[in-house]
Design an enzyme around this catalytic site. Sequence first.
Site, short mmCIF file in Angstrom:
data_model
loop_
_atom_site.label_atom_id
_atom_site.label_comp_id
_atom_site.label_asym_id
_atom_site.label_seq_id
_atom_site.Cartn_x
_atom_site.Cartn_y
_atom_site.Cartn_z
CG ASN A 1 49.23 19.07 25.88
OD1 ASN A 1 48.71 18.44 24.95
ND2 ASN A 1 48.76 20.23 26.30
CD GLU B 1 46.88 25.32 23.96
OE1 GLU B 1 46.82 24.12 23.65
OE2 GLU B 1 47.95 25.91 24.17
CG HIS C 1 45.51 22.77 27.89
ND1 HIS C 1 45.59 23.89 27.09
CD2 HIS C 1 46.79 22.43 28.20
CE1 HIS C 1 46.88 24.21 26.93
NE2 HIS C 1 47.62 23.34 27.60
CD GLU D 1 49.64 23.64 31.37
OE1 GLU D 1 50.69 23.17 30.97
OE2 GLU D 1 48.61 23.65 30.69
CB SER E 1 57.58 28.54 28.65
OG SER E 1 56.79 29.15 27.64
CE LYS F 1 50.17 22.85 24.24
NZ LYS F 1 50.26 24.26 24.49
N GLY G 1 53.53 28.39 25.72
CA GLY G 1 54.03 28.60 24.37
C GLY G 1 54.71 29.94 24.15
P1 PGA Z 1 54.27 24.80 26.45
O1 PGA Z 1 52.78 24.26 26.70
O2 PGA Z 1 55.21 23.90 27.22
O3 PGA Z 1 54.47 24.72 24.96
O4 PGA Z 1 54.32 26.20 26.97
C1 PGA Z 1 52.40 23.73 27.92
C2 PGA Z 1 50.97 23.29 27.86
O5 PGA Z 1 50.16 23.93 27.17
O6 PGA Z 1 50.59 22.28 28.49
#
Ligand code: PGA
Length: 254
Positions: free
Chosen positions: A12, A101, A99, A169, A215, A14, A175
């Site tokens: 992803n 976000e 997601h 997640e 992560s 983003k 992140g």
């Molecule tokens: P990350 O994000 O691997 O940077 O923690 C995962 C995600 O948001 O899908």
Amino acid sequence: MTTRHRKLVAGNWKMNGLRDPSLALTGELIARATGVPPVCEVVICPPATLLANIARALDGSVIGLGGQDCHAATAGAHTGDISAEMLADAGCRYVIVGHSERRHNHGEKNALVAAKAAAALRAGLVPIICVGETLGERERGATLAVMGEQVVQSLPPPGGHCDIVVAYEPVWAIGSGRTPTAAEIAEVHRHIRACLASHLGRPQSDAVRLLYGGSVKADNARTILAVENVDGALVGGASLKVDEFWAIVGAAGS
Ligand code: PGA
């Protein structure tokens, strides 16, 4: 008994990536996949502006393409939105929906996520439906209850064969460099599997792949991907670095 799936590693990206460096990154991934074809399925989900270019670059490669979100409608007066049909038309096979976000930045609720997942299926795409508890929910012991509710309410209406993916997640793991323990991941994935079985019935629920995200890095991927009921990973930050991402792909194939 749990069904064993071919693992899926999805990157992803983003809101990251301008055209030239992104095409260079894609080219490096294609070269890795051509050298030693991955044992797992690999998908990248770049920003919408890059989809058509990257679809062209990926033509003939084993790496698949996904969008990061879609609108529930087919077309119409929805300025700035993209329909699942448009993603399919641009060469996508997957789309991430729900997601955290999107849920937090855009106030997306489970019912909307379910409508987007249904739109994805309508367009012939595989929705990657994301769910995850906040730190507060984990700390007050509500993780399993919240996950059960989010999963069931974010699924498209049951019926027929549906090729869907659910990504667990934890919001606090995204992140942050923090991850749940293998035992905690196992507990949530087992619970999600059970919720899917009672909601969708079998064998439909067995066909759903359950990813872990938050992560995932080269150095924890092997441990996470070995957890029971973990059928792959949704990778954010680490998917922007070729070596890191390809190490995760390798860990999924081992
Ligand atoms: P990350 O994000 O691997 O940077 O923690 C995962 C995600 O948001 O899908």
